[in-house]
Scaffold this motif. Structure first.
Motif, PDB file in Angstrom:
ATOM      1  N   GLU A 108       0.831  -1.203   0.000  1.00 46.74           N
ATOM      2  CA  GLU A 108       0.000   0.000   0.000  1.00 46.74           C
ATOM      3  C   GLU A 108       0.866   1.253   0.000  1.00 46.74           C
ATOM      4  OE1 GLU A 108      -2.953   2.781  -0.040  1.00 46.74           O
ATOM      5  OE2 GLU A 108      -2.992   0.663  -0.612  1.00 46.74           O
ATOM      6  N   ARG A 157       1.803   1.758  -3.622  1.00 54.54           N
ATOM      7  CA  ARG A 157       0.684   2.320  -4.385  1.00 54.54           C
ATOM      8  C   ARG A 157       0.512   3.803  -4.077  1.00 54.54           C
ATOM      9  NH1 ARG A 157      -3.715   4.452  -4.078  1.00 54.54           N
ATOM     10  NH2 ARG A 157      -3.668   4.355  -1.795  1.00 54.54           N
ATOM     11  N   ASP A 194       0.999   7.040  -6.706  1.00 56.26           N
ATOM     12  CA  ASP A 194      -0.089   8.001  -6.873  1.00 56.26           C
ATOM     13  C   ASP A 194       0.382   9.423  -6.582  1.00 56.26           C
ATOM     14  OD1 ASP A 194      -1.775   5.972  -7.561  1.00 56.26           O
ATOM     15  OD2 ASP A 194      -2.915   5.960  -5.676  1.00 56.26           O
ATOM     16  N   ILE A 214      -0.426   0.710  -9.740  1.00 53.30           N
ATOM     17  CA  ILE A 214       0.059  -0.271  -8.767  1.00 53.30           C
ATOM     18  C   ILE A 214      -1.147  -1.025  -8.205  1.00 53.30           C
ATOM     19  CG2 ILE A 214       1.362  -0.647  -6.654  1.00 53.30           C
ATOM     20  CD1 ILE A 214       3.001   0.512  -8.968  1.00 53.30           C
TER      21      ILE A 214
END
Length: 344
Positions: free
Chosen positions: A117, A120, A124, A145
């Motif tokens: 996470e 990701r 972003d 991702i």
């Protein structure tokens, strides 16, 4: 802020591709505890999506990690040219997808585990127009991702490309989602809390005295353990002031002090070693393609492609580079650093 005298660093010759470094040459850095670096200018932030200055990247890359690193001299399209970073391994799934596996036991400096996470969230952030990262144009709308579990994730591209592994690993340094997700992105640039500069790399921020110095301390949990216990960046207002820090024994290393005259000053000091090495920088002169009247119309002379080509072919770039920047300067074969495999 004293330490052993360590010789690395460089003088950027901005035309092309050589550097001459200077550093204290009293003794080899064996068992040293502290390295002091003289730096020209001070970064406004160390948060990777916001960093654009060389000094900020130099410091930030000791704190935050990439998923993998391209080995020196390796081609970006060669999948064998990458070595593990925050990711321990990876494999291609199909023409658009790669699967990455995080390094076992990877943790943030506050002790929390690094997760898929976090990866990701980081991609972003680098793709977000609110942040305006230099990598936004490369990543936004092209890379996604997809976490599979806490330590495994997919990197999916929208189209095939020989540079997929490079784009998946080079541009993004991973930042902790549990820290930055709670802070509005509009506030990231103005956030000066050292407690928020939490990375997973070999060093953590110990102290930042704005306008004077920044200290990194080795993270005791990082494997392998860093060879230096501390690294200190002393911030100088200009290249001459930075060089003076080295010559006055207040710093061990000067990475970039532009100009042959400063190189001569360093070479004249017997306690300083000057080392030449390839530079990541290059410079160029560009043609003015637009009319001087301020309109979008093409320049009456330089707007013609054949004229520009003739002028380019008529210029002895090698002689010009050496005349302006000294005998170590090289005229590049194109708009590229000498460190790139395309140079040769």
């Amino acid at each position: 802020m004293t330490g052993c005298r360590y010789a690395v660093g460089g003088l950027a010759l901005v035309w092309a591709a050589t550097m001459a470094g200077c550093g204290r040459a009293d003794r080899r850095c064996e068992g040293c505890e502290t390295l002091v670096v003289a730096a020209v200018s001070e970064p406004s932030t160390l948060l990777p999506p916001l960093v654009s200055e060389t000094v900020g990247r130099d410091i930030g890359d000791q704190i935050f990690e990439r998923l993998a690193d391209l080995r020196p001299g390796a081609a970006s399209i060669d999948s064998a040219g990458y070595q593990p970073g925050l990711a321990a391994r990876w494999e291609r799934v199909d023409s658009l997808t790669w699967r990455f596996h995080l390094r076992p036991g990877a943790r943030w400096h506050d002790g929390r585990p690094v997760t898929a996470e976090d990866v990701r969230f980081s991609f972003d952030a680098f793709s977000d127009s609110t942040i305006g990262s230099p990598a936004q144009s490369v990543l936004a709308g092209r890379v996604a991702i997809v976490p599979e579990d806490s330590v495994t994730f997919l990197v999916r591209f929208t189209e095939p490309s020989p540079d997929q592994l490079y784009d998946a690993t080079y541009h993004v340094r991973i930042i902790p989602a549990h820290v930055w997700s709670a802070i509005p992105k509009e506030s990231w640039a103005s956030d000066t809390a050292l407690a928020h500069l939490i990375g997973s790399g070999p060093y953590r921020v110990a102290q930042w005295q704005r306008g004077q110095f920044l200290t990194l301390a080795a993270d005791s949990s990082f494997v392998p353990a860093p060879s230096l216990r501390r690294a200190i960046w002393r911030f100088a207002a200009d290249p001459d002031a930075a060089l003076n820090l080295v010559l006055s024994h207040e710093a061990d290393v000067l990475e970039a002090a532009a100009g042959p005259e400063r190189e001569r000053r360093a070479a004249a000091d017997s306690s300083v070693r000057v080392i030449h090495y390839p530079s990541a920088a290059y410079g160029f002169l560009g043609f003015n393609l637009v009319s001087s009247r301020g309109h979008a119309a093409a320049h009456p002379v330089l707007g013609d492609r054949s004229t520009r080509r003739a002028l380019t072919m008529a210029i002895d770039r090698v002689t010009a580079a050496k005349a302006v920047f000294g005998p170590a300067a090289k005229a590049p074969p194109g708009p590229m650093s000498q460190l790139l495999w395309l140079w040769s």
